[in-house]
Write an enzyme that holds these catalytic residues in place. Structure first.
Site, short mmCIF file in Angstrom:
data_model
loop_
_atom_site.label_atom_id
_atom_site.label_comp_id
_atom_site.label_asym_id
_atom_site.label_seq_id
_atom_site.Cartn_x
_atom_site.Cartn_y
_atom_site.Cartn_z
N HIS A 367 -22.44 -1.85 15.51
CA HIS A 367 -22.61 -0.55 16.19
C HIS A 367 -23.19 0.54 15.31
O HIS A 367 -23.33 1.68 15.77
CB HIS A 367 -21.28 -0.04 16.72
N LYS A 558 -20.16 15.10 21.77
CA LYS A 558 -20.05 13.84 21.04
C LYS A 558 -19.28 14.13 19.77
O LYS A 558 -19.00 15.29 19.47
CB LYS A 558 -21.44 13.28 20.70
N ARG A 559 -18.91 13.07 19.01
CA ARG A 559 -18.27 13.30 17.73
C ARG A 559 -19.15 14.23 16.88
O ARG A 559 -20.38 14.20 16.98
CB ARG A 559 -18.06 11.97 16.99
N LYS A 564 -25.77 13.46 13.77
CA LYS A 564 -25.98 13.82 15.17
C LYS A 564 -26.57 15.23 15.30
O LYS A 564 -27.01 15.64 16.37
CB LYS A 564 -24.66 13.72 15.95
N THR A 666 -24.54 6.50 24.31
CA THR A 666 -24.26 6.15 25.70
C THR A 666 -24.10 7.43 26.52
O THR A 666 -24.34 7.42 27.73
CB THR A 666 -22.98 5.28 25.81
N LYS A 670 -25.34 8.68 30.47
CA LYS A 670 -24.51 9.36 31.47
C LYS A 670 -25.17 10.64 31.96
O LYS A 670 -25.18 10.95 33.16
CB LYS A 670 -23.12 9.68 30.87
C1 475 Z 1 -22.72 4.33 17.84
N1 475 Z 1 -17.37 3.68 15.49
C2 475 Z 1 -23.40 4.71 19.13
C3 475 Z 1 -21.82 3.19 20.31
O1 475 Z 1 -22.37 0.93 20.76
C4 475 Z 1 -23.27 3.57 20.14
C5 475 Z 1 -16.86 2.78 13.29
C6 475 Z 1 -15.88 2.50 12.36
C7 475 Z 1 -14.58 2.80 12.64
C8 475 Z 1 -14.27 3.38 13.84
N2 475 Z 1 -15.23 3.65 14.74
C9 475 Z 1 -16.49 3.36 14.49
C10 475 Z 1 -18.66 3.38 15.59
O2 475 Z 1 -19.28 2.79 14.74
C11 475 Z 1 -19.31 3.83 16.81
O3 475 Z 1 -18.67 4.41 17.68
N3 475 Z 1 -20.60 3.56 16.95
C12 475 Z 1 -21.29 3.95 18.15
O4 475 Z 1 -21.25 2.86 19.05
C13 475 Z 1 -21.63 2.01 21.21
O5 475 Z 1 -23.78 3.97 21.37
O6 475 Z 1 -24.75 4.99 18.88
O7 475 Z 1 -22.75 5.44 16.98
#
Ligand code: 475
Length: 831
Positions: A367, A558-559, A564, A666, A670
């Protein structure tokens, strides 16, 4: 006797308002020991949910029975996060009982909305990764896949954010204080999860060297099940969340020694494993408790999967035929050594057979490419906590390195890069490498992101195993993100083109033809206005602040993260302020800028951004010269529920990450679905949104991935950009010199230093001029409402690709090998 039973069953599952009312009253009395006269709202809410649960239970049981009888291939989605939000609306939409429950509440003297708002969000996730898991559960059930979520039932979800004097304050999210009626605890489903101890070699009857994991300590994982209904198809899948509990026989000796209190205190220690969600989004913090959580999830889930499997099949070598396990990021990747351990140590298979089963059963999703997010567990920590697993990881690595040598010859650097164990001062296990080596498919979450991982972080692996890498562009569930959150728009669409879009989102293309239908377009734009007014009413009631509903609602939610670039929109807000001050008579297109999002508690820069946004907002909102022209507002405690209110009210969707850094996004999907126009960079899924809606219907600006690389290579200097753009320079000077925080003029120096002396790693200054130009395009377009709403409608009409139903079909076909199950005999035929 059987007639009374069935009579009772009929009452319980009646789908009409009268039987629903009867059940609510009955639950008040017999489940909660109160009655309609004395119950408070919370109790009423609880009986409503229990009455919904009654209507899910038969389908829940029938669905599981059918899977068993047909030996359906099961899909297990393992994730440390499930950001499911509230469940009541969703369950009623999927059961097609919204109106009946609404009427039942009304007849009993309650307003449905008020009851719905009692529910706490199940906020068991940080952001995108966790919300994606929730959308996937909805789609798997809707497509009729035997898809199950496995996660942790945290006592405390993502912290509650408060704003004090402009600063973020974190408060515990005690979402289970009064329990949740959605979860069924299953004392019959409980597994020991072992830690510590040591790996002991021995020789088995056949003379083979084997290992036993001995002298372990353990906790129990107790199953809590939440039903996941599909959309009007009778399918109810399951989300199983594990809660940590202590072993019953807890240290009886200490009781004898009178150390009763210590023993009870130990219970507390065991239960701490499922106490709290780590609030870090994309920052790896190598804490032992987190590692325990990850193994706790993996171990209990694999035990559950294998127990279930063995009830229906007798040969574990067929596991990949009947089971697919998807790891949501590297967090569950201990599944690789744990499945190996079970197959070898407990089931007696040899290495090769175990490896074949493991690789074919597992797959893993990446991700993010941000290096600071990649999990690297210190070998020393694993040696202590999971000695047998570490031993297996070493063996996996040894065999893998041999293959690397076979494949690439003696390329020492490559071997070092690809090794699962990184050597050095603190040797550590690279969980991503483990995931690529130990699974059959690795997927990126958007086309651009997949290309990037192949070219950058996983390049060596791609050269060795090109067939393992695949793209699965993310999606969102249209049930929650249109039908539920934007009922007026959903109803309008259905009245025009029917309701097939709910499960076939690409059918929204039929709306393309409506752009010239004046009557329709009037209704479409009226709905946006209505949604803005609804949001304004909410903000007025909760914050006492009056949003200008005539203005462009420009939203970034968003976060909070440097990549970002919330800072870029904040700078734009300040620049607009300066412009209006300098040109009081110039016409401006009114704008209301809205932010929301949480910062990781340890992320100082992100927290400073929040303070800055609030300082800039104060300046703007308290200046009478801005009236009717500019507003800026930070909404606290961003959540799924808040997103459901904000997104339908948005005119502009801010998707402005530094190119190459947002894996997919995502929220972008939306917003587009709800008719907001995207202002964004060519990053993540924005690229594919542009392809779908057409270049004229999205406002793209800024550096591309290649542009970013080129600029860095040729030597970027943020000072040049600072000096070249007057408006930008003015804002940065103001931030630096205390214009927005006169009582503490140096407060924002960390921000301005990172932009100037720090050379602006996220290229805010490099992209700002293009961004400001793009914002002018937004103004120009918004000034022609007919044009604007055409663009908006093309967004709604053309983003069908981003339904998570499509994403899940792609996973089912290319990764899980269960395409034959898709929609089998369960096609939704309309209401
Ligand atoms: C991306 N979270 C988005 C979304 O694929 C993408 C990492 C480590 C520990 C805890 N949480 C994380 C992520 O890496 C994360 O939320 N990534 C996001 O995943 C779904 O749409 O671009 O930033």
């Amino acid at each position: 006797m059987s007639t009374t039973t069935s009579k009772k069953l009929n009452v319980k599952t009646g789908m009409d308002t009268e039987s629903i009312k009867a059940d609510i009253l009955s639950h008040l009395r017999y489940s909660l020991a109160t009655d309609i006269e004395t119950a408070n709202k919370k109790e009423f809410y609880k009986s409503v949910v229990l009455s919904v649960m009654d209507r899910l239970h038969d389908s829940w049981l029938n669905t599981q029975k059918e899977y068993r009888e047909k030996k359906t291939k099961k899909i297990y989605y393992i994730s440390m996060e499930f950001l499911i939000g509230r469940l009541l609306d969703n369950a009623l939409v999927n059961l097609n009982l919204e109106q009946e429950f609404r009427d039942a509440c009304k007849d009993l003297g309650y307003d449905y909305e008020e009851i719905r708002d009692i529910e706490n969000d199940a906020a068991l996730g940080n952001g995108g990764l966790g919300r994606l898991a929730a959308c996937f559960l909805d789609s798997m059930a809707t497509l009729g896949l035997a898809g199950f979520g496995y996660g942790i039932k945290y006592d405390y979800g993502i912290f509650k954010q408060k704003i004090h004097d402009g600063y973020q304050i974190e408060r515990p999210d005690d979402w289970l204080r009064f329990g949740t009626p959605w979860a069924t605890t299953r004392p019959s489903v409980m597994y020991p999860v072992r830690f510590y101890g040591r790996s002991v070699p021995y020789t088995d009857e056949d003379g083979h060297l084997r290992f036993k994991w001995e002298n372990t300590q353990h906790v129990y994982a107790l199953a809590n099940d939440i039903p996941m209904p599909g959309f009007r198809n009778g399918v109810v899948n399951n989300l199983r969340l594990w809660k940590a509990t202590s072993p019953k026989s807890l240290d009886l000796t200490s009781f004898n020694q009178g150390e009763y209190i210590n023993a009870v205190r130990d219970i507390e220690l065991h239960e701490n494993i499922s106490r709290v969600l780590y609030p870090n989004d994309k920052i790896f913090v190598g804490q032992e408790l987190r590692l325990k959580q990850e193994y706790f999830l993996v171990s209990s889930t694999l035990q559950d999967i294998l127990r279930e499997y063995k009830q229906q099949h007798d040969d574990l070598r067929d596991l990949p035929k009947y089971v697919a396990i998807q790891c949501n990021d590297t967090h569950p990747n201990l599944a690789v050594p744990d499945l190996m351990r079970i197959l070898m140590d407990e089931e007696g298979f040899d290495w090769e057979t175990s490896w074949d089963i493991t690789v074919k059963t597992l797959s893993y999703t990446n991700h993010t490419v941000l290096p600071e997010a990649l999990e690297k567990w210190p070998v020393s920590m694993l040696r202590n906590l999971l000695p047998r697993h570490l031993q297996i990881i070493y063996e996996i690595n040894k065999r893998f390195i041999n293959k690397v040598h076979e494949h690439f010859g003696d390329d020492v650097n490559r071997v070092r890069r690809m090794s699962i164990i990184s050597e050095g001062e603190q040797p550590s296990v690279q969980m991503a490498n483990l995931g690529i080596v130990g699974t059959h498919k690795v997927n990126g979450v958007a086309a651009l992101h997949t290309d990037l991982i192949k070219k950058t972080i996983f390049r060596d692996f791609f050269e060795m195993y090109p067939e393992r890498f695949t793209n699965k562009t993310n999606g969102i569930t249209p049930r929650r993100w249109l039908k539920q959150c934007n009922k007026p728009l959903a109803d309008l669409i259905t009245s025009e083109i029917g309701d097939s879009w709910i499960t076939h989102l690409s059918d929204l293309r039929k709306l393309d033809d409506k752009v010239n239908d004046k009557k329709f377009m009037k209704k479409y734009s009226d709905i946006k206005q209505q949604n803005k007014e609804r949001l304004a009413a909410y903000v007025k009631e909760n914050y006492g602040f009056e949003l200008n509903t005539k203005a462009i609602f420009d939203i970034q939610i968003k976060r909070i993260h440097e990549y970002k670039r919330q800072l870029m929109l904040a700078i734009y807000a300040a620049a607009q302020y300066n412009y209006i001050k300098a040109n009081p008579d110039a016409p401006v297109v009114p704008r209301t800028i809205i932010f929301a999002g949480k910062a990781a508690p340890g992320y100082a820069m992100a927290k400073m951004f929040i303070k800055l946004i609030n300082s800039i907002s104060d300046k703007i909102n308290n200046d009478p010269d801005m009236e009717g022209k500019l507003q800026c507002f930070f909404l606290d405690n961003y959540s799924v529920t808040l997103a459901e209110q904000l997104i339908p009210a948005a005119d502009v969707s801010e998707q402005i990450s530094t190119a190459g850094m947002e894996a997919s996004g995502t929220g972008n999907m939306k917003f587009a679905l709800n008719g907001a126009v995207t202002i964004g960079t060519l990053d993540g899924a924005n690229v594919e949104i542009k392809e779908e809606v057409g270049d004229e219907n999205i406002i793209i600006f800024g550096l591309t991935v290649e542009g970013v690389e080129e600029l860095r290579r040729s030597g970027y200097s943020s000072w040049e950009y600072y000096n070249a753009d007057k408006a930008l320079k003015q804002v940065i000077d103001q931030i630096r010199d205390g214009f927005f925080e006169p009582d503490h003029p140096s407060l924002f120096h960390t921000i301005t230093n990172s932009l100037l002396d720090g050379n602006d790693y996220f290229l805010v200054l490099a992209d700002y001029p293009a961004y400001a130009e793009a914002q002018k395009e937004v103004d120009a377009l918004y000034s022609k409402p007919d044009e604007w709403f055409k663009v908006a409608l093309y967004n709604t009409a053309r983003v069908g690709k981003f339904s998570s139903d499509r994403t899940i079909s792609d996973y089912a076909t290319d990764i899980w090998g269960c395409e034959d199950q898709l929609n089998k005999g369960r096609e939704y035929q309309g209401s």
